[in-house]
Design a protein around this motif. Structure first.
Motif, short mmCIF file in Angstrom:
data_model
loop_
_atom_site.label_atom_id
_atom_site.label_comp_id
_atom_site.label_asym_id
_atom_site.label_seq_id
_atom_site.Cartn_x
_atom_site.Cartn_y
_atom_site.Cartn_z
N VAL A 4 3.85 -1.12 3.82
CA VAL A 4 3.48 0.28 3.61
C VAL A 4 4.67 1.04 3.01
CG1 VAL A 4 2.64 2.40 4.65
CG2 VAL A 4 1.84 0.19 5.52
N ILE A 5 4.43 1.63 1.87
CA ILE A 5 5.39 2.52 1.22
C ILE A 5 4.89 3.94 1.45
CG2 ILE A 5 6.63 3.06 -0.90
CD1 ILE A 5 6.86 0.11 0.09
N GLU A 48 6.07 5.41 -11.29
CA GLU A 48 7.34 4.70 -11.07
C GLU A 48 7.30 3.91 -9.77
OE1 GLU A 48 10.50 7.50 -11.22
OE2 GLU A 48 10.26 7.93 -13.36
N ILE A 49 6.79 4.54 -8.71
CA ILE A 49 6.72 3.88 -7.40
C ILE A 49 5.74 2.72 -7.45
CG2 ILE A 49 6.21 4.15 -4.94
CD1 ILE A 49 8.75 5.59 -5.96
N ILE A 50 4.59 2.93 -8.08
CA ILE A 50 3.57 1.88 -8.19
C ILE A 50 4.14 0.66 -8.90
CG2 ILE A 50 1.41 1.28 -9.34
CD1 ILE A 50 0.48 4.18 -8.69
N THR A 51 4.90 0.89 -9.97
CA THR A 51 5.50 -0.22 -10.72
C THR A 51 6.64 -0.88 -9.93
OG1 THR A 51 4.95 0.83 -12.83
CG2 THR A 51 6.66 -0.86 -12.87
N LYS A 91 9.26 1.44 3.38
CA LYS A 91 10.18 2.15 2.49
C LYS A 91 9.65 3.56 2.28
CE LYS A 91 12.34 -0.19 -0.65
NZ LYS A 91 12.71 -0.93 -1.89
N PHE A 92 10.57 4.52 2.19
CA PHE A 92 10.17 5.92 2.04
C PHE A 92 10.75 6.50 0.76
CE2 PHE A 92 11.32 10.43 2.52
CZ PHE A 92 10.07 10.98 2.74
N TYR A 93 9.94 7.33 0.09
CA TYR A 93 10.40 8.05 -1.10
C TYR A 93 10.02 9.52 -0.94
CZ TYR A 93 10.97 3.58 -3.56
OH TYR A 93 11.36 2.32 -3.94
N ARG A 94 10.95 10.39 -1.29
CA ARG A 94 10.63 11.82 -1.29
C ARG A 94 9.91 12.17 -2.59
NH1 ARG A 94 14.68 16.98 -0.01
NH2 ARG A 94 12.99 18.53 0.16
N SER A 95 8.78 12.85 -2.44
CA SER A 95 7.88 13.12 -3.56
C SER A 95 8.07 14.53 -4.11
CB SER A 95 6.43 12.94 -3.10
OG SER A 95 5.52 13.50 -4.02
N PRO A 96 7.91 14.71 -5.41
CA PRO A 96 7.81 16.08 -5.94
C PRO A 96 6.47 16.68 -5.53
CG PRO A 96 7.39 14.49 -7.68
CD PRO A 96 7.79 13.69 -6.47
N TYR A 97 6.34 17.98 -5.68
CA TYR A 97 5.08 18.65 -5.36
C TYR A 97 4.00 18.22 -6.37
CZ TYR A 97 7.24 21.78 -1.95
OH TYR A 97 7.88 22.28 -0.85
N ALA A 98 2.80 18.02 -5.87
CA ALA A 98 1.69 17.66 -6.76
C ALA A 98 1.33 18.78 -7.71
CB ALA A 98 0.46 17.25 -5.94
N SER A 99 1.72 20.02 -7.37
CA SER A 99 1.46 21.16 -8.25
C SER A 99 2.20 21.02 -9.58
CB SER A 99 1.85 22.47 -7.56
OG SER A 99 3.20 22.42 -7.14
N ASN A 100 3.29 20.27 -9.57
CA ASN A 100 3.98 19.93 -10.82
C ASN A 100 3.39 18.60 -11.30
OD1 ASN A 100 5.73 19.17 -12.89
ND2 ASN A 100 7.53 20.03 -11.86
N GLU A 101 2.24 18.67 -11.95
CA GLU A 101 1.45 17.47 -12.22
C GLU A 101 2.20 16.40 -12.99
OE1 GLU A 101 -2.46 18.06 -13.76
OE2 GLU A 101 -2.99 19.60 -12.29
N ILE A 111 0.84 -1.19 0.00
CA ILE A 111 0.00 0.00 0.00
C ILE A 111 0.88 1.24 0.00
CG2 ILE A 111 -1.78 1.30 1.23
CD1 ILE A 111 -2.85 -1.29 2.30
N LEU A 112 0.57 2.15 -0.92
CA LEU A 112 1.27 3.43 -0.98
C LEU A 112 0.46 4.49 -0.24
CD1 LEU A 112 3.48 5.32 -2.11
CD2 LEU A 112 2.09 5.55 -4.19
N VAL A 113 1.07 5.10 0.77
CA VAL A 113 0.43 6.17 1.53
C VAL A 113 1.20 7.45 1.26
CG1 VAL A 113 -0.24 7.00 3.81
CG2 VAL A 113 -0.29 4.55 3.33
N THR A 114 0.52 8.47 0.77
CA THR A 114 1.20 9.73 0.43
C THR A 114 1.12 10.71 1.59
OG1 THR A 114 -0.69 10.96 -0.47
CG2 THR A 114 0.39 9.37 -1.93
N ALA A 115 1.96 11.74 1.52
CA ALA A 115 1.92 12.85 2.49
C ALA A 115 1.98 12.35 3.93
CB ALA A 115 0.68 13.72 2.26
N ILE A 116 3.00 11.53 4.25
CA ILE A 116 3.04 10.91 5.57
C ILE A 116 3.52 11.87 6.66
CG2 ILE A 116 3.26 8.60 4.60
CD1 ILE A 116 6.23 8.71 5.45
N GLY A 117 3.74 13.13 6.31
CA GLY A 117 3.98 14.14 7.33
C GLY A 117 2.70 14.77 7.83
N SER A 118 1.55 14.36 7.29
CA SER A 118 0.27 14.96 7.65
C SER A 118 -0.27 14.32 8.93
CB SER A 118 -0.74 14.79 6.51
OG SER A 118 -0.90 13.44 6.18
N PHE A 119 -1.28 14.97 9.53
CA PHE A 119 -1.80 14.56 10.83
C PHE A 119 -2.35 13.13 10.84
CE2 PHE A 119 -2.11 19.16 12.02
CZ PHE A 119 -1.46 19.06 13.24
#
Length: 324
Positions: free
Chosen positions: A28-29, A66-69, A47-57, A4-12
């Motif tokens: 959990v990724i 890439e992460i999903i694959t 496993k952790f990956y640093r994400s680009p901003y979603a504003s850069n679609e 399972i990929l969970v995004t924005a893991i710095g959120s509440f």
């Protein structure tokens, strides 16, 4: 084991989502826009990956694919509005036979993420506790309004851009500083904020909701000390709204409860876990796993008795990295 990929893991909401998924045996990724050393939960995922901003679609979508694959992701659980907006817009580039995005359907998200559309949808379906809402750019005479007022972006998030207006003069000054085409105007309702974590299975139309009064909250609207309570009137109202909006899985509603009117005024639906979803889990209902089960076509648990209770959140400090 499913991944399972969970995004924005710095959120509440990230902490309980990660703990719950791992407790049930999932890999959990996690991703976040910040570097690993700044995010405690980056050390709690597999496993952790640093994400680009979603504003850069384009870059963000390439990153997700890439992460999903690479990690053979089966389910994606996004935790922030901005990412949900982008993912919802480009679902066909993310979902496939092996990977499901765990959010409401496209049309439901498009309505929930636009406060004007939400108001119109609920009004058209005779939901009577909606706060009257107007597009600021379409108002001809501001002197017709009773004050105080609230101005907010119709696609806003986390109280960003919120403006309280006490007088006609303040309103005229404020609209000079904002893009009125992106704002709505509402009468200001006094009262206490009530957040409801609600989960809906669209296959059975079963809903479960847990309500809390936010006794203390941060400036961006996250409850830190809450009172869990039961009000059958509110449960019925929440059921009606979930059906009208067509939500799927776990979302959260915000209301203002006004004691003088003895009324819950609907504010908005956030089509994701609330920042305080752990309060509901502590109170006795596993919102995280039941949310996932809906997307796995499994039945959700029934809600048994929830006791009225106070729950408070605290912050802890962790050393994440030491320079030798």
């Amino acid at each position: 084991m499913e991944n399972i990929l969970v995004t924005a893991i710095g959120s509440f909401s990230a902490d309980i989502v990660i703990k719950d998924l791992k407790r049930h045996g999932y890999k959990v990724i996690g991703t976040d826009i910040n570097q690993k050393e700044l995010i405690v939960d980056a050390y709690n995922v597999d496993k952790f990956y640093r994400s680009p901003y979603a504003s850069n679609e384009n870059e963000y979508l390439r990153f997700l694919k890439e992460i999903i694959t690479r990690e053979k992701i089966n389910y994606v659980i996004p935790l922030t509005d901005f990412e949900i907006d982008v993912i919802n817009k480009h679902r066909e580039k993310i979902e496939n036979n092996d990977c499901i995005v765990c959010i409401s359907d496209i049309d439901s998200i498009n309505i929930c993420r636009n406060k004007m559309k939400t108001y119109q949808k609920l009004k058209d379906n005779d939901i009577s506790t909606c706060i009257p809402t107007f597009l600021l750019s379409l108002i001809d005479d501001f002197r017709e309004f009773k004050y105080p007022l609230v101005l907010k972006p119709y696609e806003g998030r986390s109280s960003q851009g919120l403006i309280y207006i006490e007088t006609y003069k303040e309103l005229i000054e404020s609209i000079k500083k904002i893009d009125t085409s992106k704002y709505i105007c509402q009468p200001k309702i006094n009262g206490i904020v009530v957040t409801v974590d609600v989960i809906r299975d669209p296959h059975t139309n079963q809903t479960v909701s847990i309500s809390r009064k936010e006794m203390l909250r941060t400036l961006n609207g996250a409850g830190t000390s809450v009172y869990i309570f039961k009000d059958l009137r509110l449960d019925v109202l929440v059921d009606e709204i979930t059906n009208v909006l067509g939500v799927k899985g776990c979302v959260n509603f915000e209301f203002i409860y006004n004691e003088n009117d003895d009324c819950y005024y609907f504010i908005e639906c956030n089509p994701r876990f609330s920042g305080g979803v752990e309060f509901s889990c502590i109170a006795g209902y596993d919102m995280v796993i039941n949310h996932l089960n809906i997307f796995k076509n499994k039945k959700i648990d029934k809600l048994y008795e929830i006791k009225n209770q106070y729950i408070a959140r605290k912050y802890e400090e962790y050393v994440t990295f030491v320079n030798e």
